[in-house]
Structures are given as C-alpha cells and as structure tokens.
Scaffold this active site. Structure first.
Site, short mmCIF file in Angstrom:
data_model
loop_
_atom_site.label_atom_id
_atom_site.label_comp_id
_atom_site.label_asym_id
_atom_site.label_seq_id
_atom_site.Cartn_x
_atom_site.Cartn_y
_atom_site.Cartn_z
N ASN A 189 0.95 -1.03 -0.21
CA ASN A 189 -0.19 0.15 -0.12
C ASN A 189 1.05 1.49 -0.52
OD1 ASN A 189 -2.04 1.70 0.28
ND2 ASN A 189 -2.93 1.43 2.61
N CYS A 190 0.93 1.37 1.08
CA CYS A 190 2.35 3.02 1.38
C CYS A 190 3.32 3.39 1.66
CB CYS A 190 0.57 4.74 2.41
SG CYS A 190 -0.03 3.84 3.87
N MET A 398 2.85 7.94 6.23
CA MET A 398 2.94 7.28 4.53
C MET A 398 1.72 8.01 3.95
SD MET A 398 4.29 3.64 5.84
CE MET A 398 2.55 3.34 6.55
N CYS A 400 -1.68 10.14 2.59
CA CYS A 400 -1.84 10.80 4.06
C CYS A 400 -2.02 10.59 4.99
CB CYS A 400 -3.56 10.57 2.82
SG CYS A 400 -4.28 9.63 3.75
N SER A 402 -1.72 7.47 6.96
CA SER A 402 -1.12 5.80 7.96
C SER A 402 0.44 7.02 8.83
CB SER A 402 -1.30 4.77 6.81
OG SER A 402 -1.15 3.82 7.27
N ASN A 421 3.12 -0.31 4.39
CA ASN A 421 1.68 -0.73 4.76
C ASN A 421 1.41 -1.78 4.09
OD1 ASN A 421 -1.51 -0.63 4.08
ND2 ASN A 421 -0.79 0.16 6.77
N TYR A 557 -6.69 2.12 12.34
CA TYR A 557 -7.05 3.33 11.14
C TYR A 557 -8.00 3.53 10.88
CZ TYR A 557 -4.98 4.70 6.28
OH TYR A 557 -4.53 5.73 5.23
N GLU A 562 -12.84 8.09 0.80
CA GLU A 562 -13.24 9.58 -0.47
C GLU A 562 -14.74 9.00 -1.13
OE1 GLU A 562 -11.72 11.06 -4.80
OE2 GLU A 562 -10.55 10.19 -3.29
N GLY A 697 -7.13 12.18 2.56
CA GLY A 697 -5.88 13.26 3.11
C GLY A 697 -5.74 14.21 2.37
#
Length: 734
Positions: A189-190, A398, A400, A402, A421, A557, A562, A697
């Site tokens: 993910n991020c 990480m 927006c 996390s 993540n 989390y 959105e 974010g």
C-alpha cells in the site's frame, strides 16, 4: 423478568446456519422477523393486525426449522421454508417480494464478479466507476486503461478472497480497500521511501545505474524519478520524510562549489555572500522543479503520484532555506494563473522550542507556513511531541494519514524510512448499530463477528503480499526504496515481519453508531462518547492480539474514505431505508470526526476528537478544522495550531481558496450535482476556475473530476458563523 420473546429463544435448541460463503453462524430468529417485515413493508402499511400476522408466520417458520433440523441448516433451506410458509398462508404479494429480493441478491453477487457487467458500466460512464477517485481524470487514455484493468483486477480479486471475506465486502459489512490492485497483485500500500539510503548509495532504475547526486538540483530530479517508479509499483501514497534535512547535504555541495568559484573571481569580503546567494537560488530552483515534476508525473495507474513532503525540523542555514523555498513556491502557485498545486502534500512539523513560540529559532518559518495554509490549505501540521506520544517515535505519515509505530532493528537502530503498510480493511460500524436495533449487547456480538471477518481479510492481505518476489518491484525490494536491498530471487517477508510493516483495520461512522443508540445530538453525552471510545479500544485490543499471534503490526486506522462514506451509506439505505441522522444524510461520517453539520468551533472539534487516537487509533489519524476565508488573518489559524499542539498529533486546514478567473471571486464555491460553481457569476468551467477541496487526506480538484454526491455534501459543510477574529479570540480564551 424474562420476556416471552426471550423465553421462546432460550427454550430452543442451539443450531447453526451454514452461509453461502461456508461460514457457520448461530441461528438468529430475529433475522427471519426482519426479513418478513422488510418484504411486507414494500407491499402494505404496517398495522397491529399485520404485525400479528407476521408474528404467526414467523412462529410457524421457526417451529418447522427446529422440527426438521437439530444441528446445522443451510441458508437456502431456511429461505425455502420461509417461501413455503408465505405461500401456504396465502401471502402471495409478500412471498413475491421476498423471492424477488432474494433473487436480486443472487444476481448482484454474480454480477459483482462478471467482468462484462463492469466493463459496460465503464463504457456507459457510470459516475460511481469513472469518478471513484477525484484525482484521476477519466477522460484520458491511460486512466481509461487503468480503470479497465481495475475492473478485471476487482473481478479476479473477489474470486481470490476467502468466500466469507468476499461476501462481506460485497454486502458492505466490510470494505477490502484498493481491490483494483490487491489481491489480484501482491502489491503493498503506502510507504516512507528510504530516500537517504538511495541518494547516498546510488540505485538502479531501468537500464541506468544512478550514482549519488552532486547537487541539490540532481538530488530533486532523482527524487521525482524515484517517486514515479515507486508509485507505479504500489497502490498507496508515498512520503519523503524530513526532506529539508535530507536535501541539506546536497545543497551544501552547491555552496562549496560556489564558494570555490568565488575564491577565484570574487573579492574576499563578498565570497561568503556570493556563495550563499547562488546556493539560495539553486535551492529555490530545485524545489520549484520538484513541485512541477511531481505535478506533471503520471504513473502507470493514470494519476499523479500521491506524494507527501515532511519538513520543518531542520535548523541549519541550508535546511531553513529549503523550508522557506517549499512554502514560498507553494504560495506562488503553478503556472501563469498561479493555481493551487494539488501535490505534493506539504506536512510542516511544529515543535516547542524550535518554531512553535515567538522568539524560537524557526518561528519566522512558522509564520510563512501559516500564510501558505491560509492561501493554499497546505501545509498540514504535525505536533512533534504528540506524534512521539501516540506512535512511539517521530515520523511523518505514509501518504495521507497512515502512521508507522516506532520500530528498532536488531542493532537497536530506529528505522522509519523504508517501511510500509500492507493494506487496509474497513468495518462498517453504522451497519452493526442499525442491525442491533437498540440492543447494545447485540451490537457487541455482531461487532465481534465482523472483527473476526476483518481479521481473516487482513491476514489474507499479509499472506498475499508475502507472495511477491523482489523481481516484481525492483525499485522497492532490490534498489533501496524499502531500505534493505534484497536479491532478485527470494522472500520479501523479512521487510514485513516482526512488526516492521503495518496492516490496518479501518473504521467508519462512530458518529452514526452513537446516534443509533443516543440520538443525533450526542456529542456532549458522556455515555455516548464512552461507547465510541470503547469501540476504538476494542479494535485496538483486537489488533494487539492479532499482532502477537502473527508477528505483523496490525493497527487501527481512521480510514481515508473518499468514496467509501458514500458506498456504505448507499448500501445501508437500501437495507434499512432512510434513518434520521444516519442514512438520510447520504454519507457517513469518517472515522472519529465530529458531525460537520453541527458547525463546531475548531477548539470544540479538537477537544472532542483528541480522545480517539489516544484510545488506540494510532495507525492512522488526521483532524480537520473548517474556517472561513483566512487570508487576511493568519493569526486566527495560528491560534488553532497552538491550541492543537498538546491535543492532537496531525491537523489539516480546510479554508475556502477557490478562485474564479472570469470575475475574480476568491472564496468558497457552491456545490452542484456535477461539480462546483462560482457564487458570484455562476461560472463552472474547469478551464477558468480553480476549485480545490479536501477529498480525502489529500486535496483534489473536484471541478475537473467530480466526486460522489455524498462527499460534495460533507465537504461543503463549512463553519459559516465564525470569522477569523472570532477564532483568534476563542483561541486566546482557550
């Protein structure tokens, strides 16, 4: 005193129901009652006579189930009995409604994995498909290609998931995030990219062996290329943490070069000033190039990389100049029209003794950051001491919102950059509350059941990502973005296990949960607040148990949602109808946020929300405050920043910065079904307006890429009753 209903339930033997996805759950007679009521409400007015009739039919159905089955019963066998009893009772219209509903649900399940159905939606430009992401322009070819690939990925992903997880996702009990990428591919993910290691040690990209840069201009050029490559190899955001400190050594190389030239060509008493002036321009040009390069990059998924820059802790001349350049360039804006840059997200760190108070070394840069936030919404701010308290060490998020937890390697060295993540699964909390129908014990029972499904989904995410090979994403695993450089062939798990990576349990709708039990104005009710806090604590305890069991860091989390605020609410509206202050808004409130319709002051909002990250939501969080136009009164924003410092770790600014190039209006545009329009002249042409809103974010341009209707409603709810002076006065009192 036991009620007749409770006595009836307690007297029945325990049997379990086998669901379509293979799960065994305890038989719940109330579900039959609810199904009969739902079908009946579609065809006739409810009355005492109708209630009595449905109760009689329900009793016969339950009696037959317990007569025919003593241990396990399949769900379709129960449905067959329901249909038979309705027909035997002569309730043909109710039976038809019930059968049609069940058949439609079966159709919907099949259509969800039918690629052709989804492709038709894309070709017909259905809004939910083409506008799922407000920063993806669905008009361009590469985005259209990515949307097509995403449809295929989702269809395959649903078939890969454990059946009960896929079923829960489709129904809206949970949301398995980013299914257009995962689990179809074992992507992460991020992340916080390890830029320091990559720039210092060099790296390979494509066919090029890239050596350590010799100037700040080259360093920022390499950073932009790393970002593009990383963003194409994962599906979440990426962050350059402490970029002022990261780039300072390369700015110093520029300085030494200019000083060397000055010693040859400039008078001795002017050499230092000459070198600094030249270096200052180099820094500005390099940071401006980075701003433009990030905003003009397109990754393989058809969008600008979701990038964040963390800065603000550096104190050297070079670090201060980098900080000032970042902010000055953002204030100036992009192009000849000076439009607001959407990326990178700027995250400025406030630290007591450094820049928070008047007279501290970097207080002047805080003032520049305030000006920037009033004009461009960024930077968001981190409260240094609070981030350390909440997450165990200091680092930027990480992407927006996390956050990694503090982590030290086998040598006792703190490691943040190079970590990541592995994915998010979000719980639909309002649905649990609605299903509980005011029964708090029932709420906790369903909550535990959904937590178990979410756990299975998250464990599956971990196992799937571990199936990647370093060769799948060389920039991440072989060339340093994830820190340690792995050989081309082998396991990637050493970068994830022992809690080095996070995998996250998200949640939506604490406001709606409390509303279901205490009514829509519960914010000052201690019992309601305690319920919401307890939910977060229970999720945190579950994540800690899972972390101990599996060795990966499961975290709570506060979900970026959105389109999910709309999706969950839409599905629940279909299931429960329009419930006041819950589904009738057409959106759910994200995570722990204060109901935006109440127009709280920033100080009320922060005092209300501060308890949730502290209760356990430390794997991802951000607080927003809404303001009127603040460009002429940055002191008002400073009052909120200062108030927030000891209360919350991460704060974003929402202030109207929309601009109409047709009439010159600056402020807050009016939301419409398909975008926004200038309230002064009615202009809504994306070419002659600059509309910037928080879509998650990050900032987004919803005029060019409209969002779902629910998000329009939430975003447009601003604090109209406060002006900047009032905010500053309230801050002084606080």
């Amino acid at each position: 005193m036991i009620t007749l209903e409770e006595e009836r339930v307690l007297s029945q033997p325990r049997i379990r129901v086998m669901k379509r996805d293979g799960r065994l759950v305890d038989f719940d007679a109330q579900k039959i009652d609810r199904a009969l009521h739902k079908a009946s409400q579609e065809v006739e007015e409810m009355s005492p006579q109708v209630e009595a009739k449905l109760r009689t039919i329900s009793d016969r159905i339950i009696a037959e189930i317990f007569e025919r089955f003593s241990k396990d019963v399949k769900i379709y066998e129960i449905q067959s009995i329901v249909e038979h009893e309705l027909l035997a009772s002569g309730e043909y219209t109710i039976a038809k409604e019930y059968i049609n509903y069940r058949t439609q649900r079966d159709f919907d399940r099949q259509k969800a994995t039918d690629i052709n159905v989804a492709i038709d939606k894309l070709l017909n430009k259905e809004q939910a498909v083409v506008n799922e992401n407000a920063n993806k322009d669905s008009e361009v070819f590469n985005t259209q290609r990515d949307l097509t690939a995403g449809i295929v990925g989702k269809s395959i992903g649903l078939k890969l998931l454990p059946p009960h997880v896929a079923n829960a996702h489709q129904k809206g009990d949970i949301h398995f995030h980013d299914m257009d990428y995962s689990p179809y591919t074992p992507m992460t993910n991020c992340c916080l990219i390890d830029f320091k290691g990559m720039l210092e040690n060099g790296f390979k990209m494509g066919n090029a062996e890239v050596e350590s840069p010799k100037s700040i201009q080259t360093a920022t050029a390499q950073i932009s290329q790393i970002i593009a490559n990383v963003a194409s190899s994962q599906y979440g955001g990426c962050t350059a943490d402490r970029i002022d400190e990261l780039l300072a050594p390369y700015a110093e190389l520029n300085y030494q070069k200019h000083l060397k030239d000055a010693k040859e060509w400039v008078a001795e008493d002017k050499q230092e000033a000459y070198a600094r002036q030249k270096t200052q321009k180099d820094i500005y040009d390099a940071m401006q190039s980075l701003e433009y390069e990030i905003n003009t990059l397109f990754t393989s998924n058809g969008q600008t990389p979701f990038t964040s820059l963390g800065f603000g802790l550096g104190t050297s001349w070079f670090e201060r100049e980098i900080q000032k350049a970042i902010l000055t360039i953002r204030i100036k804006g992009l192009g000849s029209e000076h439009r607001t840059a959407i990326f990178p997200k700027l995250i400025f760190t406030l630290k007591s003794g450094l820049n928070l108070e008047v007279g501290t070394p970097n207080y002047d840069i805080k003032q520049l950051a305030l000006e920037c936030a009033t004009k461009r919404m960024y930077p968001d701010v981190l409260s240094y001491d609070k981030i350390v308290e909440l997450t165990g060490s200091f680092k930027a998020p990480m992407g927006c919102r996390s956050f990694l937890q503090g982590w030290w390697d086998e040598n006792g060295q703190e490691v943040n950059s190079g970590r990541m993540n592995l994915g998010v699964v979000t719980l639909n909390l309002p649905r649990i509350a609605l299903e509980a129908e005011g029964d708090i014990e029932r709420f906790w029972d369903i909550f535990k059941e959904r937590l178990a499904i979410a756990k299975d989904a998250l464990v599956y995410r971990v196992e799937r990502v571990k199936e990647a090979s370093p060769a799948n994403a060389p920039i991440l695993y072989q060339y340093g973005a994830f820190g340690k450089r792995l050989p081309k062939v082998g396991s990637v798990d050493e970068l994830f296990r022992n809690r080095r990576a996070t995998v996250s349990l998200g949640y939506i709708g604490l406001y709606e949960v409390a509303t279901a039990f205490y009514g829509g104005a519960w914010e000052h009710n201690p019992a309601a607040k305690n319920l919401t806090i307890d939910i977060v604590r229970q999720m945190k305890e579950a994540c800690e148990d899972w972390s101990n069991e599996y060795g990966y860091h499961f975290s709570v989390y506060s979900t970026p949602s959105e389109s999910l605020t709309d999706r969950f609410c839409r599905l629940d509206s279909e299931k429960f109808g329009l419930v006041p202050d819950i589904t009738d808004k057409e959106y759910y409130t994200n995570s722990f946020h204060y109901d935006v319709r109440k127009n709280p002051t920033p100080f009320e909002k922060l005092d209300f929300e501060k308890d949730y990250p502290a209760a356990g939501a430390t794997g991802g969080f951000i607080h927003y405050c809404e303001y009127p136009v603040l460009q002429q009164n940055p002191k008002a924003l400073e009052a909120v920043w200062d108030y927030a410092y000891t209360r919350v770790g991460y704060l974003g600014t929402n202030t109207p910065i929309d601009h109409c190039y047709a009439c010159g209006f600056e402020g807050d545009f009016e939301p419409t079904e398909r975008g926004f329009k200038c309230p002064n002249c009615g202009n809504s042409d994306p070419k002659t307006v600059d509309v910037v809103k928080r879509t998650c974010g990050y900032l987004g341009n919803p005029q060019a890429r409209p969002m779902v209707n629910g998000r329009h409603k939430e975003i447009s709810a601003r604090v109209k009753h406060m002006n900047g002076s009032t905010i500053a006065q309230e801050g002084a009192k606080a």
